[in-house]
Enzyme design. Structure first.
Site, mmCIF file in Angstrom:
data_model
loop_
_atom_site.group_PDB
_atom_site.id
_atom_site.type_symbol
_atom_site.label_atom_id
_atom_site.label_comp_id
_atom_site.label_asym_id
_atom_site.label_seq_id
_atom_site.Cartn_x
_atom_site.Cartn_y
_atom_site.Cartn_z
ATOM 1 N N ARG A 101 0.844 -1.251 0.262
ATOM 2 C CA ARG A 101 -0.003 0.139 0.075
ATOM 3 C C ARG A 101 0.892 1.327 0.100
ATOM 4 O O ARG A 101 2.246 1.180 0.327
ATOM 5 C CB ARG A 101 -0.998 0.016 1.067
ATOM 6 N N GLY A 102 0.354 2.358 -0.256
ATOM 7 C CA GLY A 102 1.012 3.533 -0.297
ATOM 8 C C GLY A 102 0.976 4.078 -1.812
ATOM 9 O O GLY A 102 1.358 3.099 -2.460
ATOM 10 N N ARG A 132 -7.656 -0.130 -6.878
ATOM 11 C CA ARG A 132 -7.611 0.976 -5.802
ATOM 12 C C ARG A 132 -7.640 2.317 -6.838
ATOM 13 O O ARG A 132 -6.882 2.591 -7.458
ATOM 14 C CB ARG A 132 -6.756 1.219 -4.802
ATOM 15 N N GLN A 161 -2.283 2.432 10.145
ATOM 16 C CA GLN A 161 -0.789 2.480 9.428
ATOM 17 C C GLN A 161 -0.037 3.242 10.287
ATOM 18 O O GLN A 161 1.114 2.916 10.249
ATOM 19 C CB GLN A 161 -1.178 3.240 8.075
ATOM 20 N N ASP A 219 -1.643 10.952 -2.102
ATOM 21 C CA ASP A 219 -2.307 9.950 -2.998
ATOM 22 C C ASP A 219 -2.626 10.485 -4.346
ATOM 23 O O ASP A 219 -2.410 9.753 -5.420
ATOM 24 C CB ASP A 219 -3.492 9.180 -2.260
ATOM 25 N N ASN A 273 -5.595 12.688 0.531
ATOM 26 C CA ASN A 273 -4.622 11.782 1.260
ATOM 27 C C ASN A 273 -5.483 10.746 2.436
ATOM 28 O O ASN A 273 -6.518 11.190 2.426
ATOM 29 C CB ASN A 273 -3.411 12.573 2.218
ATOM 30 N N LYS A 274 -4.697 10.192 3.254
ATOM 31 C CA LYS A 274 -5.250 9.205 3.950
ATOM 32 C C LYS A 274 -6.383 10.231 4.808
ATOM 33 O O LYS A 274 -6.223 11.214 5.246
ATOM 34 C CB LYS A 274 -4.435 8.771 5.312
HETATM 35 O O1 MRU Z 1 -4.649 3.551 2.015
HETATM 36 P P1 MRU Z 1 -3.225 3.529 2.059
HETATM 37 O O2 MRU Z 1 -2.458 2.705 3.303
HETATM 38 O O3 MRU Z 1 -2.750 3.121 0.736
HETATM 39 O O4 MRU Z 1 -3.067 5.140 2.208
HETATM 40 C C1 MRU Z 1 -1.705 5.569 2.307
HETATM 41 C C2 MRU Z 1 -1.579 7.121 2.374
HETATM 42 O O5 MRU Z 1 -2.638 7.845 2.373
HETATM 43 C C3 MRU Z 1 -0.301 7.810 2.306
HETATM 44 O O6 MRU Z 1 -0.228 8.797 3.115
HETATM 45 C C4 MRU Z 1 0.071 8.077 0.775
HETATM 46 O O7 MRU Z 1 -0.099 7.126 -0.082
HETATM 47 C C5 MRU Z 1 1.178 8.822 0.807
HETATM 48 S S1 MRU Z 1 2.696 7.803 0.959
HETATM 49 C C6 MRU Z 1 3.769 7.936 0.215
#
Ligand code: MRU
Length: 344
Positions: A46-47, A89, A194, A235, A245-246
Site C-alpha cells: 500500500r501507499g 484502488r 497504518q 495519494d 490523502n489518508k
Molecule cells: O490506504 P493507504 O494505506 O494506501 O493510504 C496511504 C496514504 O494515504 C499515504 O499517506 C499516501 O499514499 C502517501 S505515502 C507515500
C-alpha cells in the site's frame, strides 16, 4: 538493514506483507498479476508510490505469462491485465501513471518478445525513478525542519509506502540524518492503523523518537503548543494543489491552520494529476464497513450497525503551507508552481 517493501526477482515480485506488521515480518513472492492485484486491494502492499511500482511489475509479470502468437492478440490480452490492475484502488495517481506508461511501452513494441523485455525494463525504471524522487524530495524537505522540532505525521509514508526512502517520513528521516534533534507524534490512523502499526515500526527501526497518539488527540497537542509542524504524504494532487490523502488529513490541516502550525505535503511529482482542475474531481475509494466495525478482525460495534468508510479525504490547497516535491518546494500560487514542476 533497510526495509525492502518491493523487490523484483526476474520472474516474480517479493513484497513485505504490511497487513502482518508489526507482529510478523512475512515476505510473499508473487508471480501472477492477479495475486498482485489482490495484494493491492487487501493492502498487503500500500501507499501511492508503492502501488504504482508493484502495479507496473504486475503488468510485466502478466505479459510474461500471456500465451499468444500474434502481436494484436497479445496486446488485447495485456489490456485486460492492465484493466485488472487499474480496478484495484482508485485514488492513488501513481498507480494510473505507472500502468499508462506500461501500456504505451507495450504499444510501441514491435514483436511479443521485444514487448515483454521492454515491459520488464520499464517497471524496473519506474521503481528506480520513484525511489530516486523520494530521496531527492526528502533532502529538499528536510530544510524546512528545524533542530528541536516535534513533527506530527499521519498514516504511513516511509519505505513501506514508497518502496524507496519515503515522502513525509523520508523528510523526517533525512532531518534526523542531518543531525537534527527531532521528535515525532504519529497518529494511529483509524480505521486500519497504518500510523500505529507501520509508522511507529519504521521510526523505531530508524531510532527516531516517536510517540503514538489517537487521531482525536491531535487538536489537544496542537492547541497546547506541542506540535511545530505537520507533514503528510499524498495519494493524488490536483492542478490547483488540492490534495487527497489518508482519511483524517483534512481535519489535521484545518486544526494546523487554526493553531498557526505549518502544514506540509510531501510527494513525488508522479502523484500530481494535471488533468484534474481541483480536488472535487479526485475519485475517493470507499472501503468495506468491516474495517470500521472491527479492529484486526475483532468486532467493536453492535452487530449489524451501519458504517461508512471513505479511505481518503481532500485537503483544499488553502490549508497547505507548501508541497515538497523532488523538483522543488511549491507554495501559493499552486496552479503556477505545480505546472512549473512539470509533472508527466
Ligand atoms: O490506504 P493507504 O494505506 O494506501 O493510504 C496511504 C496514504 O494515504 C499515504 O499517506 C499516501 O499514499 C502517501 S505515502 C507515500
Amino acid at each position: 538493514m533497510p526495509i525492502k517493501a518491493i523487490e523484483w526477482l526476474d520472474n516474480r515480485v517479493k513484497i513485505l506483507d504490511q497487513t502482518r506488521l508489526p507482529q510478523e515480518e512475512v515476505y510473499l513472492e508473487l508471480s501472477h498479476h492477479q495475486s498482485i492485484a489482490s495484494a493491492i486491494t487487501e493492502l498487503k502492499i500500500r501507499g501511492a508510490p508503492a502501488i504504482g511500482i508493484v502495479g507496473a511489475y504486475a503488468v510485466a509479470l502478466g505479459a510474461l505469462k500471456i500465451e499468444a502468437e500474434q502481436r494484436d492478440e497479445f496486446l488485447a490480452r495485456l489490456r485486460i491485465i492492465i484493466h485488472t490492475i487499474a480496478a484495484t484502488r482508485p485514488t492513488a495517481r501513481n498507480l494510473f501513471l505507472a500502468i499508462d506508461r506500461m501500456q504505451k511501452v507495450a504499444e510501441a513494441g514491435e514483436d511479443i518478445e521485444q514487448i515483454r523485455a521492454a515491459l520488464v525494463s520499464e517497471a524496473v525504471k519506474i521503481h528506480s525513478e520513484e525511489a530516486d524522487a523520494t530521496r531527492k524530495l526528502s533532502q529538499l524537505g528536510a530544510g524546512l525542519i528545524q533542530d528541536g522540532f516535534t513533527i506530527l505525521t499521519h498514516c504511513n509514508t516511509g519505505a513501506l509506502a514508497t518502496a524507496g526512502y519515503g515522502t513525509a517520513l523520508g523528510v523526517i528521516k533525512q532531518a534526523k540524518e542531518q543531525g537534527k534533534n527531532i521528535k515525532v507524534l504519529a497518529t494511529e490512523t483509524r480505521p486500519l492503523l497504518q500510523g500505529a502499526r507501520l509508522t511507529a515500526w519504521e521510526l523505531k527501526k530508524a531510532n527516531i523518537p516517536v510517540t503514538l497518539i489517537t487521531d482525536s488527540m491531535a487538536g489537544y497537542f496542537m492547541s497546547r503548543g506541542k506540535v511545530d509542524c505537520v507533514i503528510v504524504g499524498a495519494d493524488r494532487i490536483a492542478a490547483n494543489g488540492d490534495t487527497a490523502n489518508k482519511i483524517g488529513t483534512y481535519s489535521l490541516a484545518v486544526l494546523a491552520k487554526e493553531n498557526g502550525i505549518p502544514f506540509y505535503v510531501a510527494a513525488p511529482t508522479t502523484t500530481i494529476d494535471l488533468s484534474l482542475a481541483s480536488g472535487d474531481e479526485i475519485p475517493i475509494e470507499q472501503r468495506s464497513q468491516e474495517e470500521v466495525t472491527h479492529i484486526q478482525g475483532v468486532s467493536i460495534a453492535p452487530e449489524g450497525v451501519e458504517a461508512l468508510n471513505p479511505a481518503f479525504d481532500v485537503t483544499p490547497h488553502r490549508y497547505i503551507t507548501a508541497i515538497i516535491t523532488e523538483r522543488g518546494i511549491i507554495k501559493e500560487p499552486y496552479v503556477e508552481g505545480i505546472k512549473g514542476s512539470n509533472p508527466r
